[in-house]
Design a protein around this motif. Structure first.
Motif, PDB file in Angstrom:
ATOM      1  N   GLU A   1      -2.583  10.454   4.780  1.00 44.13           N
ATOM      2  CA  GLU A   1      -3.409  10.023   3.675  1.00 44.13           C
ATOM      3  C   GLU A   1      -4.046  11.754   3.148  1.00 44.13           C
ATOM      4  OE1 GLU A   1      -2.976   8.200   6.026  1.00 44.13           O
ATOM      5  OE2 GLU A   1      -2.891   6.592   4.888  1.00 44.13           O
TER       6      GLU A   1
ATOM      7  N   ALA B   1      -8.122   8.543   8.403  1.00 43.56           N
ATOM      8  CA  ALA B   1      -8.547   8.050   6.605  1.00 43.56           C
ATOM      9  C   ALA B   1      -9.052   6.401   5.946  1.00 43.56           C
ATOM     10  CB  ALA B   1      -7.348   8.571   5.630  1.00 43.56           C
TER      11      ALA B   1
ATOM     12  N   TYR C   1      -2.120  11.394  10.478  1.00 43.33           N
ATOM     13  CA  TYR C   1      -3.072  11.756   9.125  1.00 43.33           C
ATOM     14  C   TYR C   1      -2.600  12.373   8.193  1.00 43.33           C
ATOM     15  CZ  TYR C   1      -5.451  13.209  13.503  1.00 43.33           C
ATOM     16  OH  TYR C   1      -5.868  12.958  14.777  1.00 43.33           O
TER      17      TYR C   1
ATOM     18  N   ARG D   1       2.074   5.229  11.127  1.00 44.41           N
ATOM     19  CA  ARG D   1       0.919   5.810  10.418  1.00 44.41           C
ATOM     20  C   ARG D   1      -0.709   4.688  11.515  1.00 44.41           C
ATOM     21  NH1 ARG D   1       1.114   6.850   4.711  1.00 44.41           N
ATOM     22  NH2 ARG D   1       2.257   7.882   3.770  1.00 44.41           N
TER      23      ARG D   1
ATOM     24  N   LEU E   1     -10.096   4.845   0.702  1.00 50.14           N
ATOM     25  CA  LEU E   1      -9.597   6.181   0.510  1.00 50.14           C
ATOM     26  C   LEU E   1     -10.432   6.840  -0.193  1.00 50.14           C
ATOM     27  CD1 LEU E   1      -6.257   4.712   0.575  1.00 50.14           C
ATOM     28  CD2 LEU E   1      -7.444   6.188   3.089  1.00 50.14           C
TER      29      LEU E   1
ATOM     30  N   TYR F   1       0.630  -1.303   0.095  1.00 52.92           N
ATOM     31  CA  TYR F   1       0.194   0.163  -0.521  1.00 52.92           C
ATOM     32  C   TYR F   1       1.542   0.943   0.346  1.00 52.92           C
ATOM     33  CZ  TYR F   1      -2.211   3.711   2.525  1.00 52.92           C
ATOM     34  OH  TYR F   1      -2.729   5.147   2.616  1.00 52.92           O
TER      35      TYR F   1
ATOM     36  N   SER G   1       5.429  12.384   2.488  1.00 50.47           N
ATOM     37  CA  SER G   1       6.003  11.351   3.621  1.00 50.47           C
ATOM     38  C   SER G   1       7.267  11.397   4.609  1.00 50.47           C
ATOM     39  CB  SER G   1       5.554  10.151   3.681  1.00 50.47           C
ATOM     40  OG  SER G   1       5.560   9.405   4.782  1.00 50.47           O
TER      41      SER G   1
ATOM     42  N   ALA H   1      -8.219  -1.244  -0.519  1.00 49.99           N
ATOM     43  CA  ALA H   1      -7.870   0.341   0.615  1.00 49.99           C
ATOM     44  C   ALA H   1      -8.401   1.723  -0.715  1.00 49.99           C
ATOM     45  CB  ALA H   1      -5.863   0.429   0.441  1.00 49.99           C
TER      46      ALA H   1
ATOM     47  N   VAL I   1     -11.942  10.248   1.426  1.00 44.84           N
ATOM     48  CA  VAL I   1     -10.966  11.486   1.733  1.00 44.84           C
ATOM     49  C   VAL I   1     -11.078  13.054   0.947  1.00 44.84           C
ATOM     50  CG1 VAL I   1      -8.357  12.202   1.852  1.00 44.84           C
ATOM     51  CG2 VAL I   1      -8.809   9.849   2.301  1.00 44.84           C
TER      52      VAL I   1
END
Ligand SMILES: *Cc1c(COP(=O)(O)O)cnc(C)c1O
Length: 360
Positions: A199, A225, A197, A220, A274, A79, A205, A270, A277
């Protein structure tokens, strides 16, 4: 229940006397915007598949779970990308447990951890729980942290562990990678970057800084998210040697087979999880614009919440909103309240209440 003993009467550890546990109100208002959960929930199709995976796992729940859960760690590595492999991933019951294990391994009696306030209260609470001394350093008046200020605090206090949080809770403030690099270079202790946070943020990152930095770790979570707060799945990304250190302190079989099954299924879904978001960010930005228009000072946020300033009496405003069945969060920062981004309908209700209550 009549209590015959108060906490103070017990032979509790001296350093825990007088400490306060984590607290947030456990009420169920119509509009719940107080603990930065994903307000949009789990899409139905993904929920059905995750439930099927948990159902399947219960049939072998007489057996202990896999205590190395390489499949879950591999799914997280896939991921995240960045060429990561499962050896660089560790998973526990929420990133809070990951952080606790990190403190057990790298903190402890005679050692200190430092963070930059205002930040996530659990960093200091977990430090105290592991008998790690806690040092508060400060952000500037806009809740930002420059590389110079961070390095000066690290040089002054020489902590065993430095906590950085980006985007920072409760302020929403992002942090440039140059701050993290500078802190790393200034310490020979461990540096942990809490990216709960990530995402919601467009910034790169700290995972991109890991190569060649074995004392750096990134935590994480699926709690925000991924809309998975109730399942308790968090993870750490670091050099495999750091993972080896966490293995020394974790409980055997700490990640239940149900959690592992749910996490694997969630990671398979995922993109669906997601997909909320973008909508959350739109409601966050809509809330920010409306409250700015009303005369509040809204701090820039790269997370799923906003710190709103310019409030004369935060407890009074908090109470007035609660009367309207809307719960937001008072983190005790003067003249501010924190608001989680809601669904479009929740945002309608929130903004109607703010409009009715008038200018700050
Ligand atoms: C919400 C939050 C977490 C998440 O904790 P979990 O134990 O993974 O639910 C971690 N760090 C910060 C800064 C948070 O705000």
């Amino acid at each position: 229940m009549t209590r015959v003993t108060a906490l103070d009467d017990l032979p509790i550890r001296d350093d825990l006397r007088g400490q306060k546990p984590y607290w947030s109100p456990q009420i169920k208002p119509r509009v719940q915007l107080s603990v930065n959960e994903n307000t949009h929930g789990i899409p139905a199709e993904a929920a059905a598949d995750i439930a099927a995976a948990v159902t399947e796992a219960i049939t072998s729940a007489n057996r202990y779970p896999d205590y190395d859960f390489e499949d879950v760690r591999t799914a997280i590595a896939d991921y995240l990308g960045h060429g990561l492999t499962y050896e660089q991933i560790w998973v526990a019951n929420g990133s809070n447990e990951v952080l606790q294990q990190f403190l057990q391994a790298f903190g402890g009696p005679g050692r200190t951890a430092m963070g930059f306030r205002p930040s996530y209260s659990m960093h200091s609470i977990l430090s105290r729980g592991t008998d790690t001394g806690w040092i508060d350093a400060d952000r500037d008046e806009n809740f930002e942290l420059s590389a110079e200020a961070a390095v000066a605090a690290v040089r002054q206090h020489d902590p065993s562990i430095t906590f950085l949080c980006t985007p920072n809770n409760p302020t929403g403030t992002p942090m440039g990678l140059e701050v993290i690099e500078a802190v790393y270079d200034a310490t020979d202790g461990m540096v942990i970057v809490d990216e709960a946070y990530a995402e919601f943020s467009d910034l790169p990152s700290a995972i991109t800084l890991l190569p060649g930095r074995p004392r750096l770790a990134v935590s994480r979570t699926l709690s925000k998210a991924f809309a998975f707060a109730g399942v308790r799945v968090g993870y750490l990304v670091a050099d495999p040697a750091v993972i080896d250190a966490l293995r020394l302190v974790r409980l055997p079989y700490h990640l239940s087979s149900l959690t592992q099954a749910a996490a694997l299924a969630a990671l398979r879904h995922a993109p669906a999880l997601l997909s909320t978001v973008d909508s959350i960010k739109r409601q966050r930005d809509r809330t920010a614009a409306a409250l700015t228009e009303l005369g509040y000072r809204v701090y820039p946020s790269e997370a799923n919440f906003l710190l709103v300033g310019g409030i004369a009496d935060p407890p009074a405003l908090h109470a007035a909103l609660l009367e309207r069945d809307i719960l937001i969060r008072d983190n005790g920062i003067p003249n501010t309240l924190r608001i989680t981004a809601g669904t479009p309908e929740e945002t309608d209700l929130l903004l109607a209440a703010f409009t009715e209550l008038g200018r700050p």
